[in-house]
Write an enzyme that holds these catalytic residues in place. Structure first.
Site, PDB file in Angstrom:
ATOM      1  N   ALA A   1       0.839  -1.211   0.000  1.00  0.00           N
ATOM      2  CA  ALA A   1       0.000   0.000   0.000  1.00  0.00           C
ATOM      3  C   ALA A   1       0.870   1.255   0.000  1.00  0.00           C
ATOM      4  CB  ALA A   1      -0.902  -0.004   1.220  1.00  0.00           C
TER       5      ALA A   1
ATOM      6  N   CYS B   1      12.841   3.190   2.057  1.00  0.00           N
ATOM      7  CA  CYS B   1      13.103   4.597   1.704  1.00  0.00           C
ATOM      8  C   CYS B   1      13.823   5.240   2.889  1.00  0.00           C
ATOM      9  CB  CYS B   1      11.826   5.335   1.323  1.00  0.00           C
ATOM     10  SG  CYS B   1      10.540   5.318   2.566  1.00  0.00           S
TER      11      CYS B   1
HETATM   12  C1  LIG Z   1       6.990   1.751   2.421  1.00  0.00           C
HETATM   13  S1  LIG Z   1       5.308   1.434   2.561  1.00  0.00           S
HETATM   14  C2  LIG Z   1       4.974   0.624   1.046  1.00  0.00           C
HETATM   15  C3  LIG Z   1       4.854   1.525  -0.149  1.00  0.00           C
HETATM   16  C4  LIG Z   1       4.383   0.789  -1.383  1.00  0.00           C
HETATM   17  N1  LIG Z   1       5.226  -0.345  -1.701  1.00  0.00           N
HETATM   18  C5  LIG Z   1       4.274   1.682  -2.594  1.00  0.00           C
HETATM   19  O1  LIG Z   1       5.190   1.701  -3.425  1.00  0.00           O
HETATM   20  O2  LIG Z   1       3.256   2.365  -2.730  1.00  0.00           O
HETATM   21  C6  LIG Z   1       5.292   0.098   3.692  1.00  0.00           C
HETATM   22  C7  LIG Z   1       3.943  -0.557   3.868  1.00  0.00           C
HETATM   23  O3  LIG Z   1       4.149  -1.720   4.656  1.00  0.00           O
HETATM   24  C8  LIG Z   1       2.969  -1.977   5.370  1.00  0.00           C
HETATM   25  N2  LIG Z   1       3.324  -2.943   6.424  1.00  0.00           N
HETATM   26  C9  LIG Z   1       3.911  -2.692   7.621  1.00  0.00           C
HETATM   27  N3  LIG Z   1       4.117  -3.840   8.288  1.00  0.00           N
HETATM   28  C10 LIG Z   1       3.656  -4.846   7.489  1.00  0.00           C
HETATM   29  C11 LIG Z   1       3.573  -6.255   7.623  1.00  0.00           C
HETATM   30  N4  LIG Z   1       4.015  -6.876   8.719  1.00  0.00           N
HETATM   31  N5  LIG Z   1       3.014  -6.960   6.618  1.00  0.00           N
HETATM   32  C12 LIG Z   1       2.541  -6.344   5.501  1.00  0.00           C
HETATM   33  N6  LIG Z   1       2.587  -5.006   5.337  1.00  0.00           N
HETATM   34  C13 LIG Z   1       3.140  -4.266   6.305  1.00  0.00           C
HETATM   35  C14 LIG Z   1       2.522  -0.605   5.829  1.00  0.00           C
HETATM   36  O4  LIG Z   1       1.143  -0.594   6.138  1.00  0.00           O
HETATM   37  C15 LIG Z   1       2.873   0.253   4.605  1.00  0.00           C
HETATM   38  O5  LIG Z   1       1.748   0.405   3.782  1.00  0.00           O
END
Ligand SMILES: C[S@@+](CC[C@H](N)C(=O)[O-])C[C@H]1O[C@@H](n2cnc3c(N)ncnc32)[C@H](O)[C@@H]1O
Length: 437
Positions: free
Chosen positions: A244, A366
């Site tokens: 997300a 990031c």
């Molecule tokens: C850096 S953001 C991702 C951005 C995305 N890849 C994009 O390009 O739009 C990290 C995401 O990891 C999710 N997240 C955090 N812990 C997680 C977990 N244990 N399993 C899956 N998702 C997780 C967060 O909700 C967040 O949306």
């Protein structure tokens, strides 16, 4: 100024601008955001000045108002000093502090009178000098002995607006020509990107509603080409484990026909993946499954069939994207970095067994901190002899600074193949590409 002061006070109380700015009335929002961004980029100096100017600590919104005004005054002759002082005093009733007119007026006028001496005092600490918390400065000094100051300076320069052209709908050159017809200049970056000379509201971008284009930083646009390499067979099974709001998911689907699983632990954010894909009219072919799940516990959601490729865009400090999110540096606490690094290690270890032999996993954050990039991957490689590092950028620094050569000693392969031109629109990021077997 009152709206900006409330936002700045909110950030100092631990709330993010993503929560605070939407509460500002829409007509005031762009101006307020500009003022808040400017203030947060100078908040180390401005806060130290408030400490020096005020004998007794004023209530938080008034301290924040002083910060906003001082941040403007710190920009030299860009704003008329008497107007700034006047506006600050006039903002007090809206902060329910009309009685502090004399105090605010006196503080700001004293700053103007004793500018040089007060500034020297305020900038005596790393936070006051560099506008990042002391611990952050120290960590960067350790991680980048030669470049830390340049990174901190780059953090305070506004980032350009970067677009990603949806190659399912049009070519980059055709889209660039559409922009040129509107009088908007844009330079290519990466495979699909365009760096706009001047930012514009997204709704004014041609074809925005139809999904011709997305907004995505140049460094983030490296993920899809790195993971796909020379190409995966149509229908390849790909996992985007922390997906997300779907920026990289969408880029993958713009580039290839995949059987893609997009996971996120946060249900509301997972919904945003669906919105992103809907606007971009994806997938054009192949299929996508959007799941709300913890990537670190595959037993809860995995069907047991290995993935050909995995993207782990792990949750991180976001220390690489402070150009775009100037609140981040003030919201993080020193202990966050170790906690996040532990989570990144957990996710990487949990997802590795899901990768097919011969498959590739792209680990991304990031963040500019080595604890969340090179250190995680170096330890992982030491514990997983069947994991092999392929060429990848390693640590990228914001605003086109080249990371130094020390990445190559960190146990994974770092390839700074991009020229300065390609890097200039990029945030701080980390990429390591791991092959199985
Ligand atoms: C850096 S953001 C991702 C951005 C995305 N890849 C994009 O390009 O739009 C990290 C995401 O990891 C999710 N997240 C955090 N812990 C997680 C977990 N244990 N399993 C899956 N998702 C997780 C967060 O909700 C967040 O949306």
């Amino acid at each position: 100024m009152a709206a900006a002061a409330r936002c700045v006070a909110g950030v100092h109380a631990g709330r993010s601008l993503a929560d605070l700015l939407p509460a500002v009335p829409a007509p005031l929002r762009p101006g307020t955001q500009a003022l808040v961004f400017d203030t947060l980029r100078r908040a180390g100096t401005a806060r130290a000045l408030v400490g020096a100017l005020a004998e007794r600590k004023p209530p938080p919104p008034v301290a924040a108002l002083l910060e906003v005004a001082l941040a403007l005054l710190l920009q030299g002759t860009a704003y008329a000093a008497h107007t700034v002082v006047d506006q600050a005093v006039q903002a007090l009733p809206r902060l329910r502090a009309p009685a502090l007119r004399g105090f605010v007026n006196a503080c700001l006028r004293r700053f103007l009178r004793e500018h040089d001496a007060l500034l020297a005092r305020a900038q005596a600490t790393p936070e006051g000098r560099w506008n990042h918390p002391d611990w952050w400065v120290q960590r960067l000094q350790q991680d980048y002995p030669d470049q830390w100051a340049a990174v901190l300076a780059a953090d305070d320069r506004p980032a350009p607006m970067v677009l990603r052209v949806n190659r399912r709908q049009t070519s980059r050159e055709a889209y660039r020509a559409r922009l040129a017809a509107l009088g908007w200049a844009a330079d290519p970056i990466g495979a699909d990107g365009l760096v706009l000379a001047d930012p514009v509201p997204v709704e004014r971008l041609p074809g925005w509603g139809e999904g011709a284009v997305s907004v995505q930083d140049g460094a983030a646009q490296l993920a899809a080409p790195l993971l796909l390499g020379d190409g995966l067979p149509a229908g390849a099974r790909v996992l985007d484990a922390c997906a997300a709001p779907g920026g990289k998911t969408a880029h993958l689907l713009e580039c290839a026909d995949l059987d893609l699983w997009a996971l996120d632990a946060d249900g509301a954010r997972a919904e945003r993946i669906r919105d992103t894909l809907r606007r971009l009219r994806l997938p054009a072919a192949g299929q996508v499954r959007v799941l709300t799940a913890d990537a670190g516990t595959p037993a809860d959601w995995w069907d047991g069939r290995p993935f050909d490729a995995i993207l782990l865009d792990a949750p991180c400090s976001a220390s690489g994207i402070v150009r775009r999110h100037p609140d981040v540096r003030w919201l993080r606490r020193p202990g966050d970095i170790d906690r996040l690094a532990a989570e990144q290690r957990r996710l990487l270890a949990a997802l590795w067994p899901l990768l097919a032999p011969g498959g590739r996993l792209l680990y991304a954050t990031c963040s500019v901190f080595r604890a969340e990039g090179a250190d995680v991957v170096t330890d992982f490689l030491a514990r997983h002899p069947q994991a092999r590092a392929l060429p990848a950028p390693g640590h990228l620094l914001p605003g086109g600074l080249a990371a130094d050569a020390t990445d190559t000693t960190a146990g994974f392969v770092s390839a700074h193949a991009m020229g300065d031109n390609a890097r200039r629109g990029m945030d701080g990021f980390f990429y390591a590409l791991l092959a199985k077997g």
